[in-house]
Every structure is written in structure tokens, then in C-alpha cells.
Motif scaffolding. Structure first.
Motif, mmCIF file in Angstrom:
data_model
loop_
_atom_site.group_PDB
_atom_site.id
_atom_site.type_symbol
_atom_site.label_atom_id
_atom_site.label_comp_id
_atom_site.label_asym_id
_atom_site.label_seq_id
_atom_site.Cartn_x
_atom_site.Cartn_y
_atom_site.Cartn_z
ATOM 1 N N LEU A 29 15.976 33.112 -14.379
ATOM 2 C CA LEU A 29 16.748 34.332 -14.387
ATOM 3 C C LEU A 29 15.452 35.526 -14.390
ATOM 4 O O LEU A 29 15.492 36.291 -13.652
ATOM 5 C CB LEU A 29 17.635 34.718 -15.472
ATOM 6 N N ALA A 30 14.713 35.086 -15.388
ATOM 7 C CA ALA A 30 13.508 36.059 -15.480
ATOM 8 C C ALA A 30 12.804 36.253 -14.152
ATOM 9 O O ALA A 30 12.437 37.231 -13.670
ATOM 10 C CB ALA A 30 12.489 35.760 -16.650
ATOM 11 N N VAL A 31 12.397 35.147 -13.568
ATOM 12 C CA VAL A 31 11.558 35.090 -12.190
ATOM 13 C C VAL A 31 12.202 35.921 -11.166
ATOM 14 O O VAL A 31 11.616 36.718 -10.649
ATOM 15 C CB VAL A 31 11.187 33.667 -11.916
ATOM 16 N N GLY A 32 13.629 35.518 -11.140
ATOM 17 C CA GLY A 32 14.304 36.108 -10.047
ATOM 18 C C GLY A 32 14.477 37.759 -10.230
ATOM 19 O O GLY A 32 14.281 38.621 -9.383
ATOM 20 N N LEU A 33 14.685 38.007 -11.607
ATOM 21 C CA LEU A 33 14.704 39.720 -11.878
ATOM 22 C C LEU A 33 13.466 40.277 -11.552
ATOM 23 O O LEU A 33 13.410 41.532 -10.889
ATOM 24 C CB LEU A 33 15.004 39.715 -13.155
ATOM 25 N N LEU A 34 12.170 39.731 -12.040
ATOM 26 C CA LEU A 34 11.232 40.065 -11.729
ATOM 27 C C LEU A 34 10.552 40.421 -10.330
ATOM 28 O O LEU A 34 10.131 41.410 -9.774
ATOM 29 C CB LEU A 34 9.886 39.297 -12.424
ATOM 30 N N ASP A 35 11.106 39.430 -9.487
ATOM 31 C CA ASP A 35 10.780 39.488 -7.996
ATOM 32 C C ASP A 35 11.438 40.682 -7.509
ATOM 33 O O ASP A 35 11.022 41.297 -6.494
ATOM 34 C CB ASP A 35 11.324 37.953 -7.292
ATOM 35 N N THR A 36 12.804 40.615 -7.761
ATOM 36 C CA THR A 36 13.811 41.744 -7.445
ATOM 37 C C THR A 36 12.989 43.059 -7.842
ATOM 38 O O THR A 36 13.228 44.140 -7.129
ATOM 39 C CB THR A 36 15.238 41.351 -7.796
ATOM 40 N N LEU A 37 12.630 43.013 -8.956
ATOM 41 C CA LEU A 37 12.143 44.352 -9.719
ATOM 42 C C LEU A 37 10.896 44.837 -8.766
ATOM 43 O O LEU A 37 10.781 45.955 -8.395
ATOM 44 C CB LEU A 37 11.891 44.100 -10.994
ATOM 45 N N VAL A 38 10.222 44.086 -8.277
ATOM 46 C CA VAL A 38 9.049 44.313 -7.631
ATOM 47 C C VAL A 38 9.102 44.676 -6.207
ATOM 48 O O VAL A 38 8.892 45.733 -5.842
ATOM 49 C CB VAL A 38 8.003 43.168 -7.602
ATOM 50 N N ALA A 39 10.207 43.901 -5.691
ATOM 51 C CA ALA A 39 10.679 44.545 -4.174
ATOM 52 C C ALA A 39 11.167 45.884 -4.183
ATOM 53 O O ALA A 39 10.833 46.812 -3.609
ATOM 54 C CB ALA A 39 11.841 43.467 -3.823
ATOM 55 N N LEU A 40 11.942 46.156 -5.370
ATOM 56 C CA LEU A 40 12.754 47.393 -5.550
ATOM 57 C C LEU A 40 11.676 48.483 -5.922
ATOM 58 O O LEU A 40 11.580 49.761 -5.150
ATOM 59 C CB LEU A 40 13.815 47.729 -6.649
ATOM 60 N N THR A 41 10.736 48.205 -6.713
ATOM 61 C CA THR A 41 9.577 49.302 -6.972
ATOM 62 C C THR A 41 8.732 49.484 -5.889
ATOM 63 O O THR A 41 8.396 50.591 -5.637
ATOM 64 C CB THR A 41 8.785 48.663 -8.076
ATOM 65 N N ALA A 42 8.553 48.370 -5.008
ATOM 66 C CA ALA A 42 7.701 48.748 -3.918
ATOM 67 C C ALA A 42 8.375 49.580 -2.994
ATOM 68 O O ALA A 42 7.873 50.432 -2.353
ATOM 69 C CB ALA A 42 7.479 47.402 -3.178
ATOM 70 N N GLY A 43 9.712 49.407 -2.936
ATOM 71 C CA GLY A 43 10.386 50.307 -2.017
ATOM 72 C C GLY A 43 10.473 51.759 -2.502
ATOM 73 O O GLY A 43 10.275 52.590 -1.858
ATOM 74 N N LEU A 44 10.651 51.654 -3.708
ATOM 75 C CA LEU A 44 10.587 53.310 -4.428
ATOM 76 C C LEU A 44 9.402 54.010 -4.567
ATOM 77 O O LEU A 44 9.109 54.909 -4.174
ATOM 78 C CB LEU A 44 11.097 53.183 -5.923
ATOM 79 N N ALA A 45 8.292 53.032 -4.419
ATOM 80 C CA ALA A 45 6.874 53.556 -4.228
ATOM 81 C C ALA A 45 6.548 53.984 -2.821
ATOM 82 O O ALA A 45 5.558 55.067 -2.827
ATOM 83 C CB ALA A 45 5.992 52.790 -5.038
ATOM 84 N N LEU A 46 7.037 53.408 -1.933
ATOM 85 C CA LEU A 46 6.776 53.363 -0.680
ATOM 86 C C LEU A 46 7.052 54.454 0.040
ATOM 87 O O LEU A 46 6.632 55.339 0.728
ATOM 88 C CB LEU A 46 6.491 52.315 0.257
ATOM 89 N N PHE A 47 8.706 54.500 0.140
ATOM 90 C CA PHE A 47 9.222 55.468 1.002
ATOM 91 C C PHE A 47 9.128 56.865 0.703
ATOM 92 O O PHE A 47 8.938 57.687 1.581
ATOM 93 C CB PHE A 47 10.956 55.140 0.888
ATOM 94 N N PRO A 48 8.975 57.218 -0.424
ATOM 95 C CA PRO A 48 8.418 58.600 -0.796
ATOM 96 C C PRO A 48 7.463 58.992 -0.341
ATOM 97 O O PRO A 48 7.022 60.113 0.158
ATOM 98 C CB PRO A 48 8.571 58.782 -2.280
ATOM 99 N N ILE A 49 6.402 58.092 -0.022
ATOM 100 C CA ILE A 49 4.919 58.464 0.611
ATOM 101 C C ILE A 49 5.286 58.637 2.044
ATOM 102 O O ILE A 49 4.812 59.530 2.737
ATOM 103 C CB ILE A 49 4.003 57.343 0.351
ATOM 104 N N VAL A 50 6.331 57.536 2.611
ATOM 105 C CA VAL A 50 6.424 57.706 3.947
ATOM 106 C C VAL A 50 7.235 59.034 4.429
ATOM 107 O O VAL A 50 6.736 59.783 5.357
ATOM 108 C CB VAL A 50 7.407 56.613 4.313
ATOM 109 N N PHE A 51 8.167 59.455 3.535
ATOM 110 C CA PHE A 51 8.846 60.824 3.829
ATOM 111 C C PHE A 51 7.808 61.963 3.661
ATOM 112 O O PHE A 51 8.050 62.976 4.294
ATOM 113 C CB PHE A 51 10.101 60.953 2.943
ATOM 114 N N ALA A 52 6.814 61.836 2.536
ATOM 115 C CA ALA A 52 6.255 63.068 2.281
ATOM 116 C C ALA A 52 5.316 63.176 3.528
ATOM 117 O O ALA A 52 4.868 64.311 3.681
ATOM 118 C CB ALA A 52 5.234 62.606 1.116
ATOM 119 N N ALA A 53 4.896 62.165 4.181
ATOM 120 C CA ALA A 53 4.114 62.313 5.476
ATOM 121 C C ALA A 53 4.707 62.677 6.639
ATOM 122 O O ALA A 53 4.307 62.847 7.767
ATOM 123 C CB ALA A 53 3.209 61.105 5.724
#
Ligand code: PFF
Length: 467
Positions: free
Chosen positions: A259-283
């Protein structure tokens, strides 16, 4: 009892190392490159919701099945399944599933190494400041310049394969465990830096909305893609998680760990999305750019926002590290198997297998340039051709290997593993291995393994093939 055996390859120091290793395998190009672009293509929140559902109902039960088979068998996936099948009075041919998975993992590694190699090239590019103020055409041309050049691609592909082989060649504890203890904190640290940066762009909420705004009309389009991605992102269906399970201490709780592995994997995917889309929109860019999001759209974004180049450098180091900790898990099942089978040294076996993957990977390298016209699986007017030069339809080498693995071999492998755990090992063995505290929870989990996950895979598999 079977679970008291130890693996000849070594064992993780604790269940935390298993979490590091399995998370290292799961978190990779799938999370940072594929997940954001697929979310962009399939319309944001609806895709994210389907993806989360697939992870919970299908991905995690398969991961659980693989981990417990591995830990009970304590050998490479092929030999573990063979031994457990015989022990349970079933056919030893169940091990074929692990054999196919092992080959699939090697095939994935062959092209994964090429794409991971691109990120090495971009590290150099960002480091040199080559993307400062770059235009859309410029970024497209930069990416094209890389993929058009077989020598440059070969160089990075070779380097990445060597990095992978070095870790695996050194063994479970001295190689895998030691490097994962450095790679994984680095990966999380870099991701936090990137997220912190995206918070300062002023477009964070726009990115957040894009990722989590649920539009029910868009659910249908992305459901198959979401299911396929759940497999790929959790590394299930090939035996990578199974072989890591074989190195897990016998008293560690499997349920919580997976469960921990699944949650961490999901967390990283969501964080990557949260980190990248604002940069894309900012440009001022659009998020629906497809696979080019990471190598074309993002460099434009990084090249045109404050401190973007430094962040771009951080980003591509993150991608390379994440890919590295995944690629090692693709090589391990086969290395463990051939060490057991031939009695040769790990270093020897690793060298031969890495060389083989490298060779197959050269097919992917060439499919972007001089070999782009080599087409496989061509359904033409004059019938089916396995290979044809310059055909209209069909897939190039890279697309063929990607299709064969992600769409066919991974689901088949996942299905076989989860059926094996649910129906061949059976209730008592699974209960013994999971040793859950709450009987009701066990019943639910066992039901997921036995019925829900296999049905889910079957539905997607048939739907994909008949599309
Ligand atoms: N889970 C990895 C990713 O998301 O990039 C990909 C992967 C790793 C697939 C290991 C298969 C595998 F055996």
C-alpha cells in the motif's frame, strides 16, 4: 515452511528497503513523463480519477500477488513460480508466465534506456544554457536534432545501459540497496524543489484545477489508457516486483508495505503533475502536447520563465534518476534467473543480458532516423506482413516493442500472476503470507485478488485487442 527459505542473491536489510526498491521501480518515466502528458491528452481530472480507481482495484492487488509469490518462493520469478506450483500440486508450466514477463521486462528496458538517454542529453543541454529564451520551433528542432542523430542517441543509450548494469552487477545489497538509499531521497528532494518552484509561478491554482477538475463527459475516452498506465506505472506484470519480494524479510507485513509503495507512486505522479502544469501555463503553453510534453513543451517553458534553466536542470536530473531506479528492476528478474540456472557470476550474467538489451535497443535508436521506414505488423491491402520496408501502415520498431509489451505482455503477465495467487496458491497460503490482523480486511483483499483484478485485466485486454 516455504517462506523460511532465503534467496541466494541476498536480502534487503528491512522492509523499508523493499519500499525503497519497489518505489524506485514504480516511480519512473511513467510518472514524470507519461502521466502528465496522458493527463493533458485525456482531459485532466477525469483521467486522474479513472487512473486512481484502476490503481486501487487492479494495480495494487496484482502488486500484492507478485510480492507474496516472490517472498514465498524466494527465487527468481521463473523458479519461484515453478517451485510453488509443484508444491501446490499444479502444473509447473505456470512458470511460463514469469518467463514471458522476464522477456517483457528486458524488452521494456531496451527502449526505456533510449528514452532515459534523452534525459541525459537534456541534462547537458540545460546545463549549457542551450534553452534560454527558446521558441517553440527551436525546441521542436532541438528534439528533432537529437532523435535524427543515431550516434548521439547511441551514446546516451549506451551510457544509460552501462549505469544500469553497474548497479545490478554489484548485487542486491552492495549494488541495489546501496544506490537506492541515495537515489530515492535525491528523487524526492528534487521533486519538492520543483514543486516549490511551481508554487512561485503564480499559476499553481490553474495547474491544480486542470489536474483535479472532474468532467464526467471525458471519462469514457481515457478509461482504457488509464488502466494500461496503472500497470506500467506500478511495474506490475513482468516479475520486477516479484523478484524484489523474494529479497523481503520474512516477518515484514506485505499488505501495508505494498500500500505504501502504491501511495508513494501515486503521490509522485500527482506531484509531478502539480509541479509541471503551472510551469507549462506560466509559459502560456497548452498541456495537451502529447509525448512531446517533456522534451519539447517543457524546455520551452523552462527556457522562458525566471530561473527556468536551473529548474530544467533539476527536472532532467530527476527524470534520469527516476528512470535509473526503474531500469535496474527490469534487469534483475532475468539476472537472478540466469545466475540460478547457470551458476555463473552475477557480473558475467549481467554483462551478457545488458549487451543483449543494448542490441535490441539499437532497433529503437534507429527507428527514429535511418530505420524509420522499417515497419512491422503491417495490415496492408494485400494482407498481413510481419515486416515491410516503407509500408504505409504498421509500426516502427520502437512502437512495436512498446505495443507488444505494454498492451499485450504486461496485462497477460499481470493476469497470470494474480490468478496464480488467487486460485493456485489458494486462500490459506495467501492468508499465511499476508498475515493480516483483521479477517474482514483479508476477505476483501482476497476477493480483489481472486475476482476483481482478473476481471478488470480481462476487460481491458479484450477491449484493447478488439479496438
Ligand atoms: N514503473 C516504471 C515507470 O513508471 O516508469 C516502468 C516500469 C518499470 C515498467 C519496471 C516495468 C518494469 F518492470
Amino acid at each position: 515452511m516455504a517462506k523460511d527459505k532465503v534467496s541466494i542473491h541476498g536480502a534487503w536489510a528491512s522492509r523499508w528497503v523493499f519500499i525503497l526498491a519497489a518505489t524506485g521501480s514504480a516511480v519512473g518515466l511513467g510518472n514524470i513523463w507519461k502521466f502528465p502528458y496522458m493527463t493533458g491528452v485525456y482531459g485532466g481530472g477525469a483521467f486522474v480519477a479513472m487512473y486512481l480507481l484502476c490503481i486501487a482495484l487492479v494495480g495494487l492487488p496484482i502488486m500484492l500477488a507478485e510480492t507474496l509469490i516472490g517472498r514465498r518462493g524466494r527465487q527468481s520469478p521463473v523458479n519461484a513460480m515453478k517451485a510453488l506450483a509443484v508444491e501446490a500440486g499444479a502444473s509447473r508450466h505456470w512458470s511460463l508466465a514469469a518467463l514471458i514477463g522476464m522477456v517483457a521486462a528486458l524488452l521494456i528496458l531496451s527502449f526505456y534506456s533510449v528514452v532515459a538517454g534523452w534525459s541525459l542529453d537534456y541534462i547537458v543541454g540545460m546545463g549549457r544554457g542551450a534553452f534560454g529564451g527558446i521558441t517553440a520551433e527551436g525546441a521542436g528542432a532541438a528534439f528533432g536534432g537529437l532523435t535524427d542523430d543515431p550516434w548521439r542517441l547511441t551514446l546516451w543509450h549506451t551510457l544509460f545501459m552501462v549505469l544500469t548494469a553497474v548497479v545490478i552487477g554489484r548485487g542486491v545489497v552492495a549494488g541495489l540497496e546501496r544506490s537506492l538509499r541515495i537515489m530515492m531521497p535525491l528523487l524526492f528532494g528534487l521533486l519538492v524543489v520543483l514543486l516549490g518552484y511551481s508554487l512561485t509561478t503564480g499559476y499553481f491554482m490553474q495547474g491544480f484545477d486542470f489536474l483535479f477538475h472532474f468532467d464526467p463527459d471525458k471519462v469514457r475516452g481515457g478509461i482504457l489508457a488509464a488502466m494500461g498506465h496503472a500497470f506500467f506505472t506500478l511495474s506490475v506484470g513482468v516479475g520486477s516486483i516479484m523478484v524484489y519480494g523474494a529479497y523481503m524479510p520474512k516477518n515484514a507485513s506485505i499488505g501495508g508495505t505494498v500500500l505504501a509503495v502504491g501511495l508513494l507512486d501515486t503521490l509522485v505522479a500527482l506531484t509531478a503533475g502539480l509541479a509541471l502544469f503551472p510551469i507549462v501555463f506560466a509559459a502560456g503553453l497548452e498541456p495537451g502536447g502529447g509525448p512531446g510534453l517533456m522534451f519539447v513543451t517543457l524546455p520551452i517553458a523552462f527556457g522562458n520563465v525566471a530561473f527556468g534553466q536551473a529548474m530544467g536542470l533539476v527536472f532532467f536530473v530527476l527524470v534520469a534518476v527516476a528512470a535509473w531506479s526503474s531500469s535496474i528492476s527490469m534487469l534483475e528478474p532475468a539476472v537472478a534467473y540466469f545466475v540460478e540456472r547457470t551458476g555463473r557470476s552475477r557480473a558475467q550474467v549481467t554483462s551478457v543480458l545488458a549487451l543483449l538489451c543494448w542490441l535490441v535497443g539499437m532497433g529503437t535508436v534507429l527507428s527514429f532516423n535511418v530505420g524509420a521506414e522499417a515497419k512491422f505488423f503491417v495490415f496492408g491491402d494485400d494482407g498481413f506482413h510481419l515486416f515491410q520496408w516503407g509500408a504505409e501502415g504498421g509500426r516502427n520498431f520502437f512502437d512495436s516493442v512498446d505495443y507488444l509489451t505494454s498492451r499485450i505482455l504486461l496485462p497477460l503477465g499481470g493476469l497470470a500472476f494474480v490468478l496464480f495467487a488467487g486460485w493456485v496458491l489458494g486462500r490459506e497460503a495467501v492468508r499465511d503470507e499476508l498475515s493480516m490482523r483483521y479477517p474482514r480486511l483479508f476477505t476483501l483483499v482476497f476477493w480483489l485478488i481472486r475476482i476483481v483484478a482478473p476481471l478488470g485485466v480481462l476487460i481491458v485486454f479484450v477491449a484493447e485487442l478488439t479496438k
